[in-house]
Design an enzyme around this catalytic site. Sequence first.
Site, mmCIF file in Angstrom:
data_model
loop_
_atom_site.group_PDB
_atom_site.id
_atom_site.type_symbol
_atom_site.label_atom_id
_atom_site.label_comp_id
_atom_site.label_asym_id
_atom_site.label_seq_id
_atom_site.Cartn_x
_atom_site.Cartn_y
_atom_site.Cartn_z
ATOM 1 N N SER A 146 0.788 -1.234 0.000
ATOM 2 C CA SER A 146 0.000 0.000 0.000
ATOM 3 C C SER A 146 0.817 1.281 0.000
ATOM 4 C CB SER A 146 -0.970 0.016 1.185
ATOM 5 O OG SER A 146 -0.269 0.185 2.394
ATOM 6 N N HIS A 183 1.249 4.685 6.996
ATOM 7 C CA HIS A 183 0.725 5.439 5.860
ATOM 8 C C HIS A 183 1.170 6.887 5.962
ATOM 9 C CE1 HIS A 183 -2.772 2.618 4.462
ATOM 10 N NE2 HIS A 183 -1.590 2.234 4.038
ATOM 11 N N ASP A 237 -7.759 6.807 4.368
ATOM 12 C CA ASP A 237 -7.904 5.724 5.345
ATOM 13 C C ASP A 237 -9.125 5.826 6.255
ATOM 14 O OD1 ASP A 237 -5.572 4.570 4.431
ATOM 15 O OD2 ASP A 237 -4.313 5.482 5.977
#
Length: 169
Positions: free
Chosen positions: A45, A85, A112
């Site tokens: 990701s 992230h 997210d």
Amino acid sequence: MKIRHALTQSVTFLVMVVALLVLVPEGTMLVTGVKTPAMAVLSESMEPAIRRGDMVFVHNMSNEPFRIGEIILFKVDGFEHPVVHRVIKVHKHRDTGEIRILTKGDNNSVDDQFLYPVGQPWLQPHDIIGRVASYLPYVGWPSVFISEAYKMLQSGGSTTTPQVHWVTM
């Protein structure tokens, strides 16, 4: 005489190994402010910036405000592993001064918010474990293999990794 010397060296070596296994993690925790400062990346990701199998190093000793573009490690209720992230928005409430953060994986098409607890559209500072300080390519692959093998045993043979940037140590 040689047996006694070899035995003494072996015991000394074992004591040093055990001491290192105990003291190094405790020392790094004191230096970085994070319980587990090195973690393997288990998904794609964050590609191309950080790839699956890379090892990330996290710290939490900075009192600086969170900035758009920096990469953080955060924990979400209901998920086994923390997530790494990028910060895409930082909101500071005008009246209360509360900080709210929105994140997204570089390789993901949406932010997210779907990861956060129901009714919580932003991360709060207490959700954040630390900031990614650096990474080493490929060093985390042993952890990836172990994690995949464990998932296969648990699921009866099939593994599907969601497009979330899992990390583990």
